[in-house]
Design an enzyme around this catalytic site. Structure first.
Site, PDB file in Angstrom:
ATOM      1  N   TYR A   5     -10.243 -10.285  11.110  1.00  0.00           N
ATOM      2  CA  TYR A   5     -10.703 -10.931   9.882  1.00  0.00           C
ATOM      3  C   TYR A   5     -11.027 -12.408  10.097  1.00  0.00           C
ATOM      4  O   TYR A   5     -11.818 -12.992   9.370  1.00  0.00           O
ATOM      5  CB  TYR A   5      -9.654 -10.763   8.780  1.00  0.00           C
ATOM      6  CG  TYR A   5      -9.475  -9.315   8.367  1.00  0.00           C
ATOM      7  CD1 TYR A   5     -10.517  -8.621   7.747  1.00  0.00           C
ATOM      8  CD2 TYR A   5      -8.292  -8.636   8.625  1.00  0.00           C
ATOM      9  CE1 TYR A   5     -10.362  -7.297   7.387  1.00  0.00           C
ATOM     10  CE2 TYR A   5      -8.133  -7.312   8.258  1.00  0.00           C
ATOM     11  CZ  TYR A   5      -9.172  -6.643   7.643  1.00  0.00           C
ATOM     12  OH  TYR A   5      -9.019  -5.331   7.292  1.00  0.00           O
ATOM     13  N   HIS A  37      -0.891  -0.191   5.856  1.00  0.00           N
ATOM     14  CA  HIS A  37      -1.253   0.751   6.912  1.00  0.00           C
ATOM     15  C   HIS A  37      -0.214   1.870   7.079  1.00  0.00           C
ATOM     16  O   HIS A  37       0.328   2.095   8.155  1.00  0.00           O
ATOM     17  CB  HIS A  37      -1.460   0.020   8.246  1.00  0.00           C
ATOM     18  CG  HIS A  37      -2.553  -0.992   8.204  1.00  0.00           C
ATOM     19  ND1 HIS A  37      -2.938  -1.725   9.311  1.00  0.00           N
ATOM     20  CD2 HIS A  37      -3.363  -1.416   7.194  1.00  0.00           C
ATOM     21  CE1 HIS A  37      -3.926  -2.549   8.980  1.00  0.00           C
ATOM     22  NE2 HIS A  37      -4.190  -2.371   7.687  1.00  0.00           N
ATOM     23  N   GLN A  85       0.812  -1.214   0.000  1.00  0.00           N
ATOM     24  CA  GLN A  85       0.000   0.000   0.000  1.00  0.00           C
ATOM     25  C   GLN A  85       0.847   1.266   0.000  1.00  0.00           C
ATOM     26  O   GLN A  85       0.310   2.374  -0.042  1.00  0.00           O
ATOM     27  CB  GLN A  85      -0.922   0.000   1.218  1.00  0.00           C
ATOM     28  CG  GLN A  85      -1.906  -1.157   1.238  1.00  0.00           C
ATOM     29  CD  GLN A  85      -2.625  -1.296   2.577  1.00  0.00           C
ATOM     30  OE1 GLN A  85      -2.396  -0.531   3.516  1.00  0.00           O
ATOM     31  NE2 GLN A  85      -3.493  -2.296   2.683  1.00  0.00           N
ATOM     32  N   GLU A 128     -13.961   3.980  11.412  1.00  0.00           N
ATOM     33  CA  GLU A 128     -14.331   5.054  12.327  1.00  0.00           C
ATOM     34  C   GLU A 128     -14.177   6.439  11.714  1.00  0.00           C
ATOM     35  O   GLU A 128     -13.320   6.668  10.856  1.00  0.00           O
ATOM     36  CB  GLU A 128     -13.452   4.997  13.580  1.00  0.00           C
ATOM     37  CG  GLU A 128     -13.638   3.752  14.411  1.00  0.00           C
ATOM     38  CD  GLU A 128     -12.775   3.721  15.658  1.00  0.00           C
ATOM     39  OE1 GLU A 128     -12.936   2.798  16.470  1.00  0.00           O
ATOM     40  OE2 GLU A 128     -11.927   4.645  15.828  1.00  0.00           O
ATOM     41  N   TYR A 142      -7.156   6.824  20.983  1.00  0.00           N
ATOM     42  CA  TYR A 142      -8.342   6.387  20.238  1.00  0.00           C
ATOM     43  C   TYR A 142      -8.569   4.882  20.275  1.00  0.00           C
ATOM     44  O   TYR A 142      -9.429   4.366  19.570  1.00  0.00           O
ATOM     45  CB  TYR A 142      -8.300   6.973  18.817  1.00  0.00           C
ATOM     46  CG  TYR A 142      -8.567   8.452  18.885  1.00  0.00           C
ATOM     47  CD1 TYR A 142      -9.853   8.946  18.757  1.00  0.00           C
ATOM     48  CD2 TYR A 142      -7.546   9.340  19.209  1.00  0.00           C
ATOM     49  CE1 TYR A 142     -10.117  10.299  18.913  1.00  0.00           C
ATOM     50  CE2 TYR A 142      -7.795  10.693  19.367  1.00  0.00           C
ATOM     51  CZ  TYR A 142      -9.088  11.178  19.217  1.00  0.00           C
ATOM     52  OH  TYR A 142      -9.345  12.510  19.399  1.00  0.00           O
TER      53      TYR A 142
END
Length: 374
Positions: free
Chosen positions: A270, A157, A93, A249, A259
């Site tokens: 998953y 991520h 990513q 979120e 958080y």
């Protein structure tokens, strides 16, 4: 959660004009339906390879990043590749990710880029800045002003949204890089939002400055993978972030706040296994909204109301999983409208232009689109 089931769009006919074998420009418009009536959608440029972010320059030009490493400038019906972009680690990513044009661009000509860089054991999120040349063909003097602490492995991520705060500080979101416990460790940058001065130095009023073992750049922590970030009309920072299976979120960011990831979540692993200790714990923030099932939100815009007054203060996010624009209305308990059609396949970014039009990037179509009143 309230949803609008919108009508299908007429197919968008892309223009045949091809520039340098790369892009087609200025396609005919189509229409889609929304709660405010018809929206005109125009393809500004297509043929992009994994577009990730869009930003606006004074005078009407736009900048677009491609994850593989190219920065493009689209101006007056012409597409230019900008030279001087840093080498990026286009792994998983990661790659060339967000682009941010600061408010003083007319004087500074600075452009900020977030990107993945190769580190000793893997890749990490970095932030740099350069000056766009007067002819708009290259970034001059590009320098890296931040790089997350090394130690992460894997290609996921990275977070990487960049926002200029109301006081000129720079916020950068960083995912936990797949290392869940690290999001609760103030000794790493994983799973945090950091706050920097324009030159990359640490503001003296950051919440963890002087705390033993803490990274002083951290503004908030306990995040999984924040892929959208924006200021509201009061200057407050909001983010959206990916959950696992469920539990995406929207969060209102407060200085020094935790958080919760991976201690609390509204999703599951998953595998179906429970995450952490439940959905709430003292000292950990609750999301203002969450999606279950996940929509894989990416990109975020909080609308000014310039062209659509009914949408003032509403939060827009793209969906990478289902292919729509999500509009959340804070005045109605964050009820949701889903604006969708063939053009909205895997929306990576959504932004408001200076004229109040809404622009978004479709990864599926490799296209920059503009929405205006129908």
């Amino acid at each position: 959660m309230v949803m609008s089931h919108l009508s299908k769009l007429r197919p968008l006919r892309l223009g045949a004009f091809l520039l340098a074998g790369l892009l087609s420009l200025a396609s005919p418009s189509a229409a889609l339906e929304s709660s405010t009536g018809a929206l005109k959608v125009v393809a500004i440029a297509s043929g992009l390879s994994e577009p990730w972010s869009i930003a606006f320059l004074p005078g009407g030009s736009i900048l677009v990043t491609e994850r593989g490493g190219r920065l493009l400038r689209i101006s007056d019906g012409q597409v230019h590749t900008i030279n001087g972009v840093p080498k990026v680690a286009a792994v998983g990513q990661g790659g060339l990710l967000d682009v941010m044009v600061p408010r003083d661009f007319a004087q500074s000509r600075e452009v900020f880029l977030s990107h993945a860089v190769q580190q000793s054991t893997g890749q990490g999120t970095a932030l740099g800045v350069g000056r766009l040349s007067q002819d708009g063909t290259r970034l001059e003097g590009f320098r890296r002003i931040f790089e997350m602490a090394p130690g992460s492995r894997g290609g996921r991520h990275f977070g990487s949204r960049v926002v200029e705060g109301p006081d000129g500080h720079i916020f950068l979101t960083i995912g936990e890089r797949g290392d869940r416990p690290a999001a609760q460790d103030l000794g790493t940058h994983n799973g945090t939002i950091i706050r920097l001065n324009r030159d990359g130095s640490v503001p003296a009023d950051n919440p963890f400055v002087g705390q033993a073992g803490a990274r002083p750049e951290i503004w908030s922590f306990g995040h999984r993978n924040p892929q959208g970030a924006a200021l509201d009309l009061q200057g407050r920072l909001w983010v959206n972030e990916h959950g696992a299976r469920g539990g995406d979120e929207v969060n209102l960011i407060r200085k020094g706040a935790n958080y919760g990831w991976p201690v609390i979540s509204y999703g599951r692993h998953y595998s179906g296994a429970k995450i952490g200790e439940g959905t709430a714990k003292p000292g950990m923030e609750q999301p203002v909204h969450y999606w279950d099932p996940s929509i894989a939100p990416s990109g975020m815009m909080i609308y000014s109301g310039k062209l659509w007054p009914e949408w003032r203060d509403d939060i827009f996010s793209g969906s990478l999983k289902f292919g729509f624009l999500s509009r959340l209305d804070p005045d109605t308990g964050f009820s949701e409208e889903r604006i969708e059609g063939p053009e909205t396949g895997r929306v990576r970014d959504v932004r408001e232009a200076p004229d109040g039009t809404i622009w978004f990037l479709s990864v599926t179509n490799g296209t920059v689109y503009r929405l205006s009143p129908g």
